[in-house]
Design a protein around this motif. Structure first.
Motif, short mmCIF file in Angstrom:
data_model
loop_
_atom_site.label_atom_id
_atom_site.label_comp_id
_atom_site.label_asym_id
_atom_site.label_seq_id
_atom_site.Cartn_x
_atom_site.Cartn_y
_atom_site.Cartn_z
N MET A 1 8.69 9.55 3.42
CA MET A 1 9.36 10.79 3.89
C MET A 1 10.35 10.47 5.00
O MET A 1 10.42 11.19 5.99
N GLY A 2 11.03 9.35 4.86
CA GLY A 2 12.07 9.01 5.83
C GLY A 2 11.58 8.26 7.07
O GLY A 2 12.41 7.84 7.88
N VAL A 3 10.27 8.09 7.26
CA VAL A 3 9.83 7.33 8.44
C VAL A 3 9.39 5.92 8.04
O VAL A 3 8.94 5.69 6.91
N ASP A 4 9.54 4.98 8.99
CA ASP A 4 9.12 3.60 8.74
C ASP A 4 7.62 3.57 8.54
O ASP A 4 6.87 4.08 9.37
N ALA A 5 7.22 2.98 7.44
CA ALA A 5 5.80 3.02 7.09
C ALA A 5 5.40 1.72 6.42
O ALA A 5 6.24 0.89 6.05
N VAL A 6 4.10 1.51 6.28
CA VAL A 6 3.60 0.42 5.45
C VAL A 6 2.62 1.01 4.44
O VAL A 6 1.97 2.02 4.70
N ARG A 7 2.54 0.36 3.28
CA ARG A 7 1.54 0.74 2.29
C ARG A 7 0.53 -0.39 2.20
O ARG A 7 0.90 -1.54 1.94
N LYS A 8 -0.70 -0.08 2.49
CA LYS A 8 -1.77 -1.08 2.41
C LYS A 8 -2.54 -0.83 1.12
O LYS A 8 -3.09 0.26 0.92
#
Ligand SMILES: Nc1ncnc2c1ncn2[C@@H]1O[C@H](COP(=O)(O)OP(=O)(O)OP(=O)(O)O)[C@@H](O)[C@H]1O
Ligand SMILES: [Mg+2]
Length: 227
Positions: A23-30
């Motif tokens: 949703m436009g924010v810096d993220a990580v998928r674990k």
């Protein structure tokens, strides 16, 4: 899940981690990786439970103002979790980087000790305090990640073990930073001096910083004695 991956950060035995945006924010998928040697039903159950526990503790810590990633989305059925991307590099890399100044390293280590005390004051032990699970940003500010083995705790032993794990790793992997553990432990004690006694938690009183440091000494001599 509206996650747009950009690069893979990590491929370990337990997890695959991708950086990207959510949703436009810096993220990580674990993404939890199946353990092939385990029965699939058991593996699924254990993985589900661990991911629920990790996210529950992260939410609780975030709410208390401890620097950990926010949980943005959770799909334990498929072993997927989207987390806020925390800035910085793992402490292991900062310590190995010979271009870092001694004062920057001291700040990072002291802030690490402070943050571990903040964690412990919430009656939570991390369970895997390696230099891979501590991130340091360009200002020397620190965040903790990887709460898959963390637990709510009141018994002093696991608090002492948390410090002992990082103590052993700093001694074994970064012997060139001789005072590393002392600097970290000074931060641990200083945070308590700064904040005063920890408030009572739902399960009772949390061990004080002084009690945990004493237990660390006991764990150290136990290990020395028994090899
Ligand atoms: N929220 C985050 N922000 C930034 N980087 C992260 C974040 N979560 C994980 N990472 C990166 O991914 C790496 C692995 O993540 P994590 O430690 O949570 O997995 P793990 O459970 O240790 O996996 P394994 O046991 O397979 O090694 C971290 O060392 C870090 O470099
Ligand atoms: Mg890890």
């Amino acid at each position: 899940m509206a996650f747009e991956p950009t690069e893979r950060l990590h491929l370990g035995a337990e997890a695959e981690v991708w950086a990207g945006t959510w949703m436009g924010v810096d993220a990580v998928r674990k993404l939890r990786r199946p353990r092939k040697w385990r029965h699939p039903d058991l593996d699924h159950r254990l993985g589900h439970r661990r991911m629920m526990s990790e996210s529950r503790l992260l939410i609780r810590l975030k709410r208390s103002g401890v620097r950990v990633p926010a949980v943005l989305d959770l799909d334990p059925e498929n072993g997927r979790m989207i987390l806020e991307r925390m800035p910085g590099l793992p402490l292991i890399e900062v310590l190995r980087d010979s271009t870092q100044s001694a004062s920057f390293i001291a700040t990072a280590l002291s802030n690490t000790g402070r943050l571990i005390r903040r964690l412990h004051r919430e009656a939570i032990t991390h369970g895997d305090l390696s230099t891979n699970n501590i991130l340091v940003d360009e200002n020397g500010d620190v965040s903790l990640i990887d709460f898959g083995l963390a637990a709510i705790d009141y018994e002093i032993e696991r608090f002492g073990i948390d410090l002992h794990v990082i103590d052993e790793i700093l001694g074994a992997s970064h012997p060139e930073h001789e005072d590393a553990i002392e600097t970290l432990l000074e931060g641990y004690a200083a945070e308590e001096a700064n904040l005063g006694a920890a408030p009572e938690q739902s399960g009772g009183a949390v061990p004080t910083a002084a009690e945990v440091l004493k237990r660390l000494d006991e764990v150290r001599s136990r290990v020395r004695y028994h090899g």
